[in-house]
Design an enzyme around this catalytic site. Structure first.
Site, short mmCIF file in Angstrom:
data_model
loop_
_atom_site.label_atom_id
_atom_site.label_comp_id
_atom_site.label_asym_id
_atom_site.label_seq_id
_atom_site.Cartn_x
_atom_site.Cartn_y
_atom_site.Cartn_z
N GLY A 142 -7.61 6.81 -9.39
CA GLY A 142 -8.92 7.45 -9.56
C GLY A 142 -9.79 7.29 -8.33
CG LEU B 33 -9.29 11.48 -8.24
CD1 LEU B 33 -8.93 12.72 -9.06
CD2 LEU B 33 -8.04 10.74 -7.82
CG HIS C 245 -6.88 10.74 -4.46
ND1 HIS C 245 -8.08 10.10 -4.21
CD2 HIS C 245 -5.96 9.75 -4.64
CE1 HIS C 245 -7.89 8.79 -4.24
NE2 HIS C 245 -6.62 8.56 -4.49
CE LYS D 8 -5.73 5.24 2.97
NZ LYS D 8 -5.76 3.76 2.87
CG ASP D 9 -1.63 3.55 0.53
OD1 ASP D 9 -2.26 2.58 0.95
OD2 ASP D 9 -2.16 4.47 -0.11
CD GLN E 164 1.39 2.98 -2.85
OE1 GLN E 164 0.82 2.03 -3.36
NE2 GLN E 164 0.86 4.19 -2.85
CB SER F 238 -9.51 4.60 1.93
OG SER F 238 -9.52 3.51 1.03
O1 PAF Z 1 -1.67 4.32 -4.14
C1 PAF Z 1 -2.19 4.10 -5.25
O2 PAF Z 1 -3.24 4.63 -5.60
C2 PAF Z 1 -1.51 3.13 -6.20
O3 PAF Z 1 -0.88 2.11 -5.51
C3 PAF Z 1 -0.53 3.83 -7.17
C4 PAF Z 1 0.64 4.44 -6.43
C5 PAF Z 1 -1.26 4.88 -7.98
C6 PAF Z 1 0.05 2.79 -8.14
O4 PAF Z 1 -0.94 2.16 -8.88
#
Ligand code: PAF
Length: 280
Positions: A31, A33, A37, A151-152, A155, A187
């Site tokens: 969220g 956003l 996003h 960006k991540d 991840q 972000s």
């Molecule tokens: O990148 C994010 O916003 C979070 O790490 C995700 C992938 C939604 C998991 O909670």
């Protein structure tokens, strides 16, 4: 756009879409956003005709003393944004729906050694918690495509690696970083920055751009990026690093190929990350 909050309603909405032959593209979010996003949702629309977005602030990926409680929660504004970009379904579960076995929820996915480096070193357990919730979301939504922001980077690397073994039918799509005109990567945490911190934060992108501009050799690129950050002692630099974009392993100075320059710093109380791809 339909909103559902529980697993049964989610399954019914997904099955209804699939029964008309639609492919599912999924954008997991926490969220708050922003345009970054919304760019993921546009990317999702390019891959499939039914776009599912989740909003869930996952307690399992926040460490003690991190910003779980104060993480921005802006559901009404988020719903408006999602409607404006044509998302089809919002899944906004409660903690009980995501973790029906109670709290603290068990970790079911592990990020391994790479998950202990960089962001994982600063945020122990973060990536295991992140992978656990992403896997649970994949199990519930059963998407054909899942879209994540570049960006991540760490991840994204870990999700791709998990998907390769555990969700082989699922295509992971990465969407480019969206930046402010100043260069600052968007972000949800940027809203914690006041005007002075914002100016300091802009130097993270300036540093990696400097690295990119002097990419004769990894050591020179790192030196250039570090020189920019040395001008802003207000930013507590955690790391600037170069990793192989395909393996996330640190690269030697003789490296040839696609690398990522990673940066993380704390500005005020806000931890910020950014990255840029550099080909040596
Ligand atoms: O990148 C994010 O916003 C979070 O790490 C995700 C992938 C939604 C998991 O909670």
């Amino acid at each position: 756009m339909q909103t559902v909050n529980d697993a049964t309603s989610l399954a019914a909405a997904i099955e209804a879409a699939q029964s008309t032959g639609k492919k599912i593209a999924f954008v997991p979010t926490m969220g708050a956003l922003h345009a970054g996003h919304l760019s993921l949702i546009s990317a999702a629309r390019n891959h499939a005709d039914f776009v599912v977005v989740s909003i869930f602030v996952n307690p399992l990926q926040f460490g003690v003393g991190e910003d779980f409680e104060k993480y921005p929660r802006t559901l009404d504004a988020d719903i408006e944004s999602l409607e404006s970009v044509g998302a089809n379904l919002l899944f906004a579960p409660t903690v009980d729906v995501m973790y029906p076995d109670g709290q603290p929820a068990p970790v079911t996915k592990f990020s391994g050694e790479i998950g202990t480096r960089y962001e994982g070193a600063a945020r122990p357990g973060h990536f295991d918690g992140m992978l656990t919730v992403v896997a649970r979301l994949f199990d519930l939504v059963k998407p054909d495509f899942a879209i994540f922001g570049a960006k991540d980077a760490q991840q994204l690397f870990l999700i791709r690696r998990m998907a390769k073994t555990d969700y082989p039918q699922l295509q992971i799509v990465s969407a480019p970083i969206v930046r402010e005109p100043s260069g600052l990567a968007l972000s949800s945490r940027n809203r914690y920055l006041d005007a002075a911190s914002h100016q300091v934060a802009e130097q993270l992108s300036a540093a990696i751009r400097a690295g990119h501009a002097t990419a004769q050799k990894p050591s020179i690129a790192l030196e250039s990026a570090r020189a920019v950050m040395s001008q802003v002692p207000e930013a507590k630099l955690d790391y600037i690093a170069l990793v192989d974009a395909d393996t996330f392993e640190t690269i030697p100075d003789s490296f040839k190929g696609r690398a990522l320059m990673l940066i993380a710093a704390v500005v005020g109380t806000t931890r910020l990350i950014d990255n840029i791809e550099i080909t040596f």
